[in-house]
Design an enzyme around this catalytic site. Sequence first.
Site, PDB file in Angstrom:
ATOM      1  N   CYS A 175       0.941  -1.142  -0.137  1.00 52.45           N
ATOM      2  CA  CYS A 175       0.029  -0.001  -0.003  1.00 52.45           C
ATOM      3  C   CYS A 175       0.694   1.333  -0.053  1.00 52.45           C
ATOM      4  O   CYS A 175       1.904   1.152  -0.410  1.00 52.45           O
ATOM      5  CB  CYS A 175      -0.992   0.029   1.161  1.00 52.45           C
ATOM      6  SG  CYS A 175      -0.589   0.356   2.877  1.00 52.45           S
ATOM      7  N   ASN A 178       2.444   1.348   4.508  1.00 47.81           N
ATOM      8  CA  ASN A 178       2.717   0.083   5.163  1.00 47.81           C
ATOM      9  C   ASN A 178       2.278   0.310   6.521  1.00 47.81           C
ATOM     10  O   ASN A 178       3.129  -0.393   7.432  1.00 47.81           O
ATOM     11  CB  ASN A 178       4.171  -0.562   4.893  1.00 47.81           C
ATOM     12  CG  ASN A 178       4.373  -1.789   5.353  1.00 47.81           C
ATOM     13  OD1 ASN A 178       5.433  -2.122   5.905  1.00 47.81           O
ATOM     14  ND2 ASN A 178       3.195  -2.718   5.152  1.00 47.81           N
ATOM     15  N   CYS A 187      -1.383   0.643   7.234  1.00 46.37           N
ATOM     16  CA  CYS A 187      -2.860   0.440   7.402  1.00 46.37           C
ATOM     17  C   CYS A 187      -3.310  -0.782   6.667  1.00 46.37           C
ATOM     18  O   CYS A 187      -3.328  -1.657   7.106  1.00 46.37           O
ATOM     19  CB  CYS A 187      -3.757   1.745   6.985  1.00 46.37           C
ATOM     20  SG  CYS A 187      -3.594   2.995   7.964  1.00 46.37           S
ATOM     21  N   ARG A 188      -3.604  -0.708   5.394  1.00 48.51           N
ATOM     22  CA  ARG A 188      -3.988  -1.527   4.333  1.00 48.51           C
ATOM     23  C   ARG A 188      -3.118  -2.712   4.251  1.00 48.51           C
ATOM     24  O   ARG A 188      -3.591  -3.924   4.368  1.00 48.51           O
ATOM     25  CB  ARG A 188      -4.199  -1.062   2.900  1.00 48.51           C
ATOM     26  CG  ARG A 188      -5.613   0.163   3.023  1.00 48.51           C
ATOM     27  CD  ARG A 188      -5.575   0.643   1.718  1.00 48.51           C
ATOM     28  NE  ARG A 188      -4.774   1.481   1.794  1.00 48.51           N
ATOM     29  CZ  ARG A 188      -4.369   2.594   0.395  1.00 48.51           C
ATOM     30  NH1 ARG A 188      -5.369   2.473  -0.376  1.00 48.51           N
ATOM     31  NH2 ARG A 188      -3.393   3.276   0.503  1.00 48.51           N
ATOM     32  N   SER A 189      -1.755  -2.594   3.886  1.00 46.79           N
ATOM     33  CA  SER A 189      -0.914  -3.751   3.689  1.00 46.79           C
ATOM     34  C   SER A 189      -0.726  -4.439   5.116  1.00 46.79           C
ATOM     35  O   SER A 189      -0.724  -5.769   4.705  1.00 46.79           O
ATOM     36  CB  SER A 189       0.226  -3.251   2.733  1.00 46.79           C
ATOM     37  OG  SER A 189       1.031  -2.489   3.555  1.00 46.79           O
ATOM     38  N   ASP A 211      -8.727   3.529   1.057  1.00 45.34           N
ATOM     39  CA  ASP A 211      -7.682   3.935   1.886  1.00 45.34           C
ATOM     40  C   ASP A 211      -8.558   4.675   3.177  1.00 45.34           C
ATOM     41  O   ASP A 211      -9.171   5.599   2.891  1.00 45.34           O
ATOM     42  CB  ASP A 211      -6.988   5.185   1.234  1.00 45.34           C
ATOM     43  CG  ASP A 211      -5.711   5.541   2.420  1.00 45.34           C
ATOM     44  OD1 ASP A 211      -5.655   5.084   3.463  1.00 45.34           O
ATOM     45  OD2 ASP A 211      -4.918   6.371   1.771  1.00 45.34           O
TER      46      ASP A 211
END
Length: 154
Positions: free
Chosen positions: A4, A7, A9-11, A114
Amino acid sequence: MVVCTGNICRSPMAEIVLRERFADAGLADQVVVDSTGISDEEHGNPVDRRARAVLIAHGYPGGDGHRARQVAADDRRDLVLAMTSAHARALRGLGPVLYRSFDPDAVGDLDVADPWYGGPRDFEACLAQIEAAADGIVDHVRNVLGNARLTQNS
């Protein structure tokens, strides 16, 4: 490798979900899952507290020990999962695939939203998108591993 922006939140959320799903599928000893970001702005930071909270609320580990890192040119993986089309463009030399392309119900925009600028509801929505594609990713990897075994035994 899941990628993401920063590195945090999402990933890392996807990394944690995928590790759990691979373990549930009996593939934990055959698959290594990690995550990175295309930016170095969060280098060394832990999982965002809001991402951690939603993971724990849904029964996942909170990402203790995670430290954000930027993807490097020599980060070669068998499967690179980009969270957005912009991330995929930045990673084109690594042969990325959009994470949500493994969600059988995803249509149109395949970007994982996001949650950074939002609140708890945005992190919940992000986790839901991640979970929706996770089983498809596990199935894909299981098929690749099965085909590799068949090729080795031929």
